[in-house]
Design a protein around this motif. Structure first.
Motif, mmCIF file in Angstrom:
data_model
loop_
_atom_site.group_PDB
_atom_site.id
_atom_site.type_symbol
_atom_site.label_atom_id
_atom_site.label_comp_id
_atom_site.label_asym_id
_atom_site.label_seq_id
_atom_site.Cartn_x
_atom_site.Cartn_y
_atom_site.Cartn_z
ATOM 1 N N LEU A 1 -7.282 46.965 17.725
ATOM 2 C CA LEU A 1 -6.920 47.350 19.092
ATOM 3 C C LEU A 1 -5.449 47.083 19.370
ATOM 4 O O LEU A 1 -4.762 47.914 19.973
ATOM 5 C CB LEU A 1 -7.776 46.606 20.115
ATOM 6 C CG LEU A 1 -9.221 47.045 20.243
ATOM 7 C CD1 LEU A 1 -9.978 46.101 21.170
ATOM 8 C CD2 LEU A 1 -9.305 48.470 20.728
ATOM 9 N N VAL A 2 -4.982 45.924 18.950
ATOM 10 C CA VAL A 2 -3.570 45.585 19.138
ATOM 11 C C VAL A 2 -2.702 46.629 18.448
ATOM 12 O O VAL A 2 -1.728 47.127 19.013
ATOM 13 C CB VAL A 2 -3.276 44.155 18.606
ATOM 14 C CG1 VAL A 2 -1.782 43.902 18.497
ATOM 15 C CG2 VAL A 2 -3.946 43.117 19.499
ATOM 16 N N GLY A 3 -3.062 46.994 17.229
ATOM 17 C CA GLY A 3 -2.277 47.978 16.482
ATOM 18 C C GLY A 3 -2.348 49.378 17.069
ATOM 19 O O GLY A 3 -1.338 50.072 17.154
ATOM 20 N N ALA B 1 7.576 46.532 15.207
ATOM 21 C CA ALA B 1 7.454 45.282 14.437
ATOM 22 C C ALA B 1 8.796 44.568 14.347
ATOM 23 O O ALA B 1 8.859 43.344 14.494
ATOM 24 C CB ALA B 1 6.896 45.576 13.053
ATOM 25 N N ALA B 2 9.858 45.320 14.141
ATOM 26 C CA ALA B 2 11.194 44.723 14.066
ATOM 27 C C ALA B 2 11.594 44.119 15.413
ATOM 28 O O ALA B 2 12.206 43.043 15.461
ATOM 29 C CB ALA B 2 12.216 45.763 13.608
ATOM 30 N N LEU B 3 11.268 44.783 16.496
ATOM 31 C CA LEU B 3 11.597 44.271 17.827
ATOM 32 C C LEU B 3 10.809 42.990 18.138
ATOM 33 O O LEU B 3 11.304 42.129 18.875
ATOM 34 C CB LEU B 3 11.284 45.313 18.898
ATOM 35 C CG LEU B 3 12.189 46.546 18.931
ATOM 36 C CD1 LEU B 3 11.631 47.575 19.910
ATOM 37 C CD2 LEU B 3 13.610 46.162 19.302
ATOM 38 N N THR C 1 4.505 57.983 14.033
ATOM 39 C CA THR C 1 3.737 56.765 14.307
ATOM 40 C C THR C 1 4.155 55.645 13.373
ATOM 41 O O THR C 1 4.390 54.504 13.807
ATOM 42 C CB THR C 1 2.226 57.041 14.169
ATOM 43 O OG1 THR C 1 1.858 58.058 15.111
ATOM 44 C CG2 THR C 1 1.409 55.783 14.421
ATOM 45 N N GLU C 2 4.259 55.948 12.101
ATOM 46 C CA GLU C 2 4.659 54.947 11.109
ATOM 47 C C GLU C 2 6.033 54.367 11.436
ATOM 48 O O GLU C 2 6.234 53.153 11.428
ATOM 49 C CB GLU C 2 4.673 55.591 9.724
ATOM 50 C CG GLU C 2 5.065 54.674 8.599
ATOM 51 C CD GLU C 2 5.104 55.406 7.271
ATOM 52 O OE1 GLU C 2 6.061 55.173 6.510
ATOM 53 O OE2 GLU C 2 4.197 56.216 6.997
ATOM 54 N N ARG C 3 6.980 55.231 11.743
ATOM 55 C CA ARG C 3 8.329 54.764 12.042
ATOM 56 C C ARG C 3 8.389 53.977 13.346
ATOM 57 O O ARG C 3 9.095 52.971 13.443
ATOM 58 C CB ARG C 3 9.285 55.952 12.091
ATOM 59 C CG ARG C 3 9.539 56.551 10.719
ATOM 60 C CD ARG C 3 10.441 57.744 10.802
ATOM 61 N NE ARG C 3 10.721 58.290 9.477
ATOM 62 C CZ ARG C 3 11.473 59.349 9.266
ATOM 63 N NH1 ARG C 3 12.034 59.984 10.288
ATOM 64 N NH2 ARG C 3 11.664 59.782 8.035
ATOM 65 N N ALA C 4 7.660 54.442 14.353
ATOM 66 C CA ALA C 4 7.647 53.725 15.626
ATOM 67 C C ALA C 4 6.999 52.347 15.460
ATOM 68 O O ALA C 4 7.476 51.357 16.026
ATOM 69 C CB ALA C 4 6.917 54.542 16.692
ATOM 70 N N ASP C 5 5.927 52.276 14.665
ATOM 71 C CA ASP C 5 5.296 50.978 14.395
ATOM 72 C C ASP C 5 6.268 50.044 13.682
ATOM 73 O O ASP C 5 6.312 48.845 13.977
ATOM 74 C CB ASP C 5 4.023 51.150 13.564
ATOM 75 C CG ASP C 5 2.841 51.650 14.378
ATOM 76 O OD1 ASP C 5 2.904 51.610 15.621
ATOM 77 O OD2 ASP C 5 1.845 52.077 13.755
ATOM 78 N N GLU C 6 7.045 50.567 12.748
ATOM 79 C CA GLU C 6 8.052 49.747 12.053
ATOM 80 C C GLU C 6 9.109 49.238 13.028
ATOM 81 O O GLU C 6 9.511 48.073 12.970
ATOM 82 C CB GLU C 6 8.713 50.551 10.927
ATOM 83 C CG GLU C 6 7.799 50.817 9.734
ATOM 84 C CD GLU C 6 8.381 51.808 8.748
ATOM 85 O OE1 GLU C 6 9.508 52.349 8.977
ATOM 86 O OE2 GLU C 6 7.702 52.070 7.730
#
Length: 148
Positions: A60-62, A144-146, A136-141
């Motif tokens: 859910l968090v992801g 995660a960095a933020l 989606t993959e790039r936004a998740d990365e």
């Protein structure tokens, strides 16, 4: 008047997401369920048996970009409503009532989804799927960095 096809951008993605989500939420509201509850029920419904509560919370968090406290709260709501049940020692399982709700709302949204996607060529859907998965993959990365 000539209309041009918009280039894919955050606004186009957001409008598509909220339009589709609006359809789902309309169906869910008739059954007293929320979007977050629906996503949670789906995770439990597609699992083969009981699933670790922490796994559902992590998913859910992801998926929804909510914090773990909020995700645990959604699981607790579903347990209180009798749609999920605790399973020893740290798992949950979907109840018959929860499965019925999941199947009913899925059946009610299926024809809406079919009409929305009707006539869109398979190759266009494949391209859109690849592009949106990459975004989606790039936004998740980036997220995660933020959050580091």
């Amino acid at each position: 008047m000539t209309t041009t096809t918009p280039v894919l951008n955050p606004r186009v993605i957001a409008l598509a997401h909220y339009a589709a989500r609006g359809l789902l939420e309309h169906v869910l509201a008739r059954h007293g369920a929320t979007f977050q509850q629906s996503v949670t029920l789906r995770l439990a419904a597609v699992a083969e048996g009981p699933v670790e509560r922490d796994r559902i919370v992590e998913d859910l968090v992801g998926a929804l970009k909510i914090d773990a406290t909020e995700a645990h709260s959604v699981v607790d709501e579903l347990i209180s409503a009798g749609l999920l049940a605790p399973h020893e020692p740290s798992q949950v399982r979907i109840t018959d009532t929860g499965r019925e709700l999941f199947e009913t709302t899925s059946a009610e949204t299926a024809p809406l989804t079919a009409r929305v996607y009707a006539g869109i060529p398979e190759e266009d859907l494949a391209v859109a799927g690849r592009v949106l998965s990459l975004i989606t993959e790039r936004a998740d990365e980036e997220l995660a960095a933020l959050n580091k």
